[in-house]
Motif scaffolding. Structure first.
Motif, PDB file in Angstrom:
ATOM      1  N   LYS A 229       0.850  -1.233  -0.033  1.00 29.81           N
ATOM      2  CA  LYS A 229       0.004   0.085  -0.186  1.00 29.81           C
ATOM      3  C   LYS A 229       0.808   1.219   0.076  1.00 29.81           C
ATOM      4  O   LYS A 229       1.722   1.414   0.847  1.00 29.81           O
ATOM      5  CB  LYS A 229      -0.668  -0.012   1.165  1.00 29.81           C
ATOM      6  N   ILE A 230       0.561   2.069  -0.827  1.00 25.00           N
ATOM      7  CA  ILE A 230       1.447   3.408  -0.859  1.00 25.00           C
ATOM      8  C   ILE A 230       0.397   4.525  -0.601  1.00 25.00           C
ATOM      9  O   ILE A 230      -0.594   4.741  -1.468  1.00 25.00           O
ATOM     10  CB  ILE A 230       2.232   3.396  -2.377  1.00 25.00           C
ATOM     11  N   GLU A 231       0.771   5.430   0.141  1.00 21.53           N
ATOM     12  CA  GLU A 231       0.212   6.565   0.350  1.00 21.53           C
ATOM     13  C   GLU A 231       1.070   8.061  -0.003  1.00 21.53           C
ATOM     14  O   GLU A 231       1.979   7.789   0.373  1.00 21.53           O
ATOM     15  CB  GLU A 231      -0.392   6.719   1.793  1.00 21.53           C
TER      16      GLU A 231
ATOM     17  N   GLN B 264      -4.053   6.945  -2.285  1.00 23.85           N
ATOM     18  CA  GLN B 264      -3.580   5.622  -1.811  1.00 23.85           C
ATOM     19  C   GLN B 264      -3.799   4.767  -2.983  1.00 23.85           C
ATOM     20  O   GLN B 264      -4.541   4.904  -3.738  1.00 23.85           O
ATOM     21  CB  GLN B 264      -4.098   5.374  -0.558  1.00 23.85           C
ATOM     22  N   ALA B 265      -2.756   3.881  -2.925  1.00 21.98           N
ATOM     23  CA  ALA B 265      -2.958   2.742  -3.925  1.00 21.98           C
ATOM     24  C   ALA B 265      -2.665   1.540  -3.231  1.00 21.98           C
ATOM     25  O   ALA B 265      -1.579   1.410  -2.629  1.00 21.98           O
ATOM     26  CB  ALA B 265      -2.118   2.987  -5.591  1.00 21.98           C
ATOM     27  N   LYS B 266      -2.960   0.244  -3.684  1.00 21.33           N
ATOM     28  CA  LYS B 266      -2.590  -0.789  -3.321  1.00 21.33           C
ATOM     29  C   LYS B 266      -2.514  -1.773  -4.459  1.00 21.33           C
ATOM     30  O   LYS B 266      -3.260  -1.713  -5.419  1.00 21.33           O
ATOM     31  CB  LYS B 266      -3.693  -1.612  -2.459  1.00 21.33           C
ATOM     32  N   HIS B 267      -1.344  -2.661  -4.361  1.00 24.44           N
ATOM     33  CA  HIS B 267      -1.056  -3.664  -5.567  1.00 24.44           C
ATOM     34  C   HIS B 267      -0.125  -4.649  -5.112  1.00 24.44           C
ATOM     35  O   HIS B 267       0.636  -4.377  -4.289  1.00 24.44           O
ATOM     36  CB  HIS B 267      -0.507  -2.865  -6.622  1.00 24.44           C
ATOM     37  N   ASP B 268      -0.161  -5.639  -5.564  1.00 23.32           N
ATOM     38  CA  ASP B 268       0.841  -6.835  -5.378  1.00 23.32           C
ATOM     39  C   ASP B 268       2.244  -6.430  -5.700  1.00 23.32           C
ATOM     40  O   ASP B 268       3.366  -6.975  -5.112  1.00 23.32           O
ATOM     41  CB  ASP B 268       0.618  -8.202  -6.115  1.00 23.32           C
ATOM     42  N   ASN B 269       2.372  -5.605  -6.707  1.00 24.90           N
ATOM     43  CA  ASN B 269       3.723  -5.067  -7.264  1.00 24.90           C
ATOM     44  C   ASN B 269       3.831  -3.645  -6.827  1.00 24.90           C
ATOM     45  O   ASN B 269       3.023  -2.854  -6.851  1.00 24.90           O
ATOM     46  CB  ASN B 269       3.663  -5.133  -8.901  1.00 24.90           C
ATOM     47  N   LEU B 270       5.085  -3.397  -6.012  1.00 26.37           N
ATOM     48  CA  LEU B 270       5.412  -2.023  -5.601  1.00 26.37           C
ATOM     49  C   LEU B 270       5.314  -1.195  -6.627  1.00 26.37           C
ATOM     50  O   LEU B 270       4.761   0.144  -6.527  1.00 26.37           O
ATOM     51  CB  LEU B 270       6.646  -2.219  -4.689  1.00 26.37           C
TER      52      LEU B 270
ATOM     53  N   THR C 146       3.074   3.613  -9.373  1.00 27.96           N
ATOM     54  CA  THR C 146       2.351   4.111 -10.827  1.00 27.96           C
ATOM     55  C   THR C 146       0.963   4.614 -10.540  1.00 27.96           C
ATOM     56  O   THR C 146       0.683   5.785 -10.788  1.00 27.96           O
ATOM     57  CB  THR C 146       2.413   3.336 -11.830  1.00 27.96           C
ATOM     58  N   ALA C 147       0.273   3.845  -9.996  1.00 26.63           N
ATOM     59  CA  ALA C 147      -1.338   4.130  -9.643  1.00 26.63           C
ATOM     60  C   ALA C 147      -1.245   5.147  -8.864  1.00 26.63           C
ATOM     61  O   ALA C 147      -2.270   6.280  -9.000  1.00 26.63           O
ATOM     62  CB  ALA C 147      -1.847   2.860  -9.246  1.00 26.63           C
TER      63      ALA C 147
ATOM     64  N   GLN D 220      -0.755   8.382 -10.728  1.00 30.37           N
ATOM     65  CA  GLN D 220      -1.878   8.874 -11.623  1.00 30.37           C
ATOM     66  C   GLN D 220      -2.989   9.337 -10.941  1.00 30.37           C
ATOM     67  O   GLN D 220      -3.641  10.384 -11.522  1.00 30.37           O
ATOM     68  CB  GLN D 220      -2.279   7.431 -12.333  1.00 30.37           C
ATOM     69  N   LYS D 221      -3.251   8.975  -9.784  1.00 33.65           N
ATOM     70  CA  LYS D 221      -4.140   9.359  -9.014  1.00 33.65           C
ATOM     71  C   LYS D 221      -4.103  11.079  -8.644  1.00 33.65           C
ATOM     72  O   LYS D 221      -4.909  11.687  -8.875  1.00 33.65           O
ATOM     73  CB  LYS D 221      -4.560   8.668  -7.915  1.00 33.65           C
ATOM     74  N   LEU D 222      -2.645  11.340  -8.221  1.00 35.17           N
ATOM     75  CA  LEU D 222      -2.317  12.353  -7.843  1.00 35.17           C
ATOM     76  C   LEU D 222      -2.333  13.415  -9.067  1.00 35.17           C
ATOM     77  O   LEU D 222      -3.046  14.660  -8.835  1.00 35.17           O
ATOM     78  CB  LEU D 222      -1.028  12.576  -7.403  1.00 35.17           C
TER      79      LEU D 222
END
Length: 118
Positions: free
Chosen positions: A48-50, A63-69, A74-75, A78-80
């Motif tokens: 999870k990255i915030e 914030q984004a969550k993914h199996d791959n850091l 990247t996600a 893109q949100k920012l």
């Protein structure tokens, strides 16, 4: 100065570079980024990255969550970027909407005349 925090994970040079490259894309908007801070958390399964970033007329948070850091980074970026686009182009969009759709404008005088006739 970009601040990156992580408790469970060592922030390596490639991770820092990926995050910095996402923030470089934000700086293209000619908006001052105030105290950008990224928090990386390793959660099972994945990451999870915030990110929170102050800007002169508000604050961005994603914030984004993914199996791959790297995919999570990247996600989040893109949100920012989407939020920043919305904030920087909002005045233009409002101005355009009022010019483009004058028929949507309410004519107050018409309402009063109908009441007088009744």
């Amino acid at each position: 100065m970009l601040k990156i925090t992580s408790k469970q994970l060592e922030v390596t040079a490639p991770i820092r570079e990926r995050i910095e490259s996402r923030f470089d894309k934000l700086s293209r908007h000619d908006v001052q980024l105030i105290n950008p801070h990224v928090i990386i958390t390793e959660e099972k399964p994945g990451f999870k990255i915030e990110a929170s970033v102050g800007i002169p007329n508000g604050e961005l948070f994603a914030q984004a969550k993914h199996d791959n850091l790297y995919a999570a980074i990247t996600a989040m970026g893109q949100k920012l970027e989407k939020q920043l686009n919305r904030l920087t182009h909002k005045p233009e969009a409002q101005r355009f909407a009022s010019i483009a759709h004058p028929e949507d404008a309410v004519n107050v005088e018409d309402d009063y005349e109908e009441e007088d006739a009744a």
